[in-house]
Design a protein around this motif. Structure first.
Motif, short mmCIF file in Angstrom:
data_model
loop_
_atom_site.label_atom_id
_atom_site.label_comp_id
_atom_site.label_asym_id
_atom_site.label_seq_id
_atom_site.Cartn_x
_atom_site.Cartn_y
_atom_site.Cartn_z
N SER A 78 33.81 10.94 147.36
CA SER A 78 33.98 9.83 148.31
C SER A 78 35.45 9.47 148.45
O SER A 78 36.10 9.12 147.46
N PRO A 79 36.00 9.53 149.67
CA PRO A 79 37.39 9.12 149.86
C PRO A 79 37.65 7.68 149.42
O PRO A 79 38.70 7.37 148.87
N SER A 80 36.69 6.79 149.66
CA SER A 80 36.86 5.39 149.26
C SER A 80 36.96 5.27 147.74
O SER A 80 37.80 4.54 147.21
N ALA A 81 36.09 6.00 147.06
CA ALA A 81 36.13 5.96 145.59
C ALA A 81 37.43 6.58 145.09
O ALA A 81 38.00 6.11 144.10
N ASP A 82 37.90 7.61 145.76
CA ASP A 82 39.18 8.22 145.37
C ASP A 82 40.31 7.21 145.43
O ASP A 82 41.20 7.18 144.57
N ARG A 83 40.29 6.37 146.46
CA ARG A 83 41.36 5.36 146.60
C ARG A 83 41.29 4.34 145.46
O ARG A 83 42.31 3.89 144.96
N VAL A 84 40.09 3.97 145.08
CA VAL A 84 39.91 3.05 143.95
C VAL A 84 40.52 3.66 142.68
O VAL A 84 41.26 3.02 141.94
N VAL A 85 40.20 4.93 142.44
CA VAL A 85 40.72 5.63 141.25
C VAL A 85 42.24 5.69 141.29
O VAL A 85 42.92 5.44 140.28
N LEU A 86 42.81 5.99 142.46
CA LEU A 86 44.26 6.09 142.59
C LEU A 86 44.94 4.75 142.32
O LEU A 86 45.94 4.69 141.60
N VAL A 111 40.81 -2.00 149.98
CA VAL A 111 40.43 -1.64 148.61
C VAL A 111 40.92 -2.69 147.62
O VAL A 111 40.19 -3.11 146.71
N LEU A 112 42.15 -3.15 147.80
CA LEU A 112 42.71 -4.19 146.92
C LEU A 112 41.89 -5.47 146.97
O LEU A 112 41.66 -6.12 145.95
N GLY A 113 41.44 -5.82 148.19
CA GLY A 113 40.62 -7.02 148.32
C GLY A 113 39.32 -6.92 147.55
O GLY A 113 38.91 -7.87 146.87
N SER A 114 38.66 -5.78 147.65
CA SER A 114 37.39 -5.60 146.95
C SER A 114 37.59 -5.60 145.43
O SER A 114 36.82 -6.21 144.69
N LEU A 115 38.64 -4.93 144.96
CA LEU A 115 38.91 -4.89 143.53
C LEU A 115 39.28 -6.25 142.98
O LEU A 115 38.88 -6.62 141.87
N THR A 116 40.01 -7.03 143.76
CA THR A 116 40.38 -8.38 143.33
C THR A 116 39.16 -9.29 143.28
O THR A 116 38.97 -10.07 142.34
N LEU A 118 43.74 2.03 140.64
CA LEU A 118 43.61 1.62 139.24
C LEU A 118 44.48 2.48 138.33
O LEU A 118 45.08 1.98 137.39
N GLY A 119 44.55 3.76 138.64
CA GLY A 119 45.39 4.64 137.84
C GLY A 119 46.86 4.27 137.93
O GLY A 119 47.58 4.28 136.93
N LEU A 120 47.32 3.93 139.13
CA LEU A 120 48.71 3.55 139.32
C LEU A 120 49.05 2.30 138.53
O LEU A 120 50.07 2.24 137.82
N LEU A 121 48.21 1.30 138.62
CA LEU A 121 48.48 0.04 137.92
C LEU A 121 48.34 0.20 136.40
O LEU A 121 49.04 -0.47 135.64
N ALA A 122 47.45 1.10 135.97
CA ALA A 122 47.31 1.34 134.53
C ALA A 122 48.54 2.04 133.98
O ALA A 122 48.92 1.85 132.82
#
Length: 300
Positions: free
Chosen positions: A6-14, A46-51, A16-20
């Protein structure tokens, strides 16, 4: 497999990985989008959903950082079977390299538990030991606390021992200092009058009733902890019982232990290879678990 991603899930992983990778920084939308090569509108969604889910936080300057929900997830992952799955390949590698009995031991509440094993621990001993629990009561458990803060080690030592303790002054402090400096601890074969933790562990694993166990232990000579080597005591004429190295969690606490059971004399070259192998397994597992070694001055 790629078609199911899923491209959307890929963006979430990217994200979170960057901030980690930059936990001390707070990054703005523009910085995150630029570093990841994403468009700002896509990144903003994506940032809105994660926040909203507590996975990220957003401050007054509209900068983002990892959020508190990840702490709960990290704690759940630490307490799941996942850590053991991550460490097993290193247990396999250690056993393959040394051709010796190898263990992963974990600190579970007030017990130390054998979580996994490769090879036999003693010639003619067919016991599995996996799942065996031993109380973290002196003299059992010193190696499980050597790399924890001094206060934890002192609390362990203050518990009512199974066998009378009679270490020479400064012995335990020297063992702990040496283990923290070298990243491993060596247990040597004791003399005929030395009662090390291995003898007590064998009694505990026989599952004698508690009153009987205490009565038997009361008649044993005192434990001196001289089976644990202090730097400078290396002697190829003395058999090495085992070599152990720690695995740390993300808080820098000693959580697990790799132990290679050798029970033989080692040449200087064999000893160097064995200690390097055990330390490497511990370090690789610590890294795999996202942990850190607070005693590793080179990494500070």
């Amino acid at each position: 497999m790629a078609e199911r991603m899923s491209p959307s899930a890929d963006r979430v992983v990217l994200i979170l990985g960057l901030l980690a990778e930059h936990p001390a920084e707070r990054l703005t939308l523009t910085e995150i989008a630029t570093r990841l090569g994403l468009s700002k509108p896509t990144c903003l969604g994506v940032l809105g959903s994660l926040t909203a889910g507590g996975l990220l936080t957003r401050d007054e300057d509209k900068a983002y950082a990892l959020g508190p929900a990840l702490l709960r997830m990290g704690s759940a992952a630490e307490n799941s079977v996942a850590p053991l799955d991550l460490m097993r390949p290193y247990l396999d590698g250690l056993h393959g390299r040394l051709r010796a009995g190898c263990l992963i031991v974990g600190n579970v509440e007030n017990d130390m538990v054998v979580l996994d094993r490769r090879g036999t621990l003693a010639e003619g001993d067919a016991r599995d030991f996996v799942g065996e629990r031993f109380p973290l009561v002196p003299p059992l458990g010193l190696v499980n606390h050597l790399w924890n803060p001094d206060g934890v080690l002192e609390d362990w030592l203050a518990r009512e021992p199974l066998v009378r303790l009679d270490p020479e002054p400064g012995r335990l402090a020297a063992v702990a200092a040496g283990a923290r400096e070298r990243g491993y601890v060596v247990e040597r074969a004791g003399g005929p009058t030395d009662i090390g933790h291995a003898v007590v562990a064998q009694l505990v694993s026989s599952h004698l009733p508690e009153p009987v166990l205490r009565r038997v232990c009361a008649h044993l000579p005192p434990t001196t902890f001289r089976e644990y080597e202090v730097p400078g005591e290396e002697d190829p004429r003395v058999p090495v019982s085992s070599i152990s190295a720690p695995v740390f969690d993300r808080r820098g606490r000693q959580r697990y232990l790799f132990t290679a059971v050798l029970d033989r004399k080692l040449s200087p070259a064999e000893r160097e290879d064995a200690t390097a192998a055990v330390v490497a397994a511990g370090r690789a597992s610590t890294e795999a678990l996202g942990g850190h070694n607070p005693w590793d001055t080179a990494a500070r």
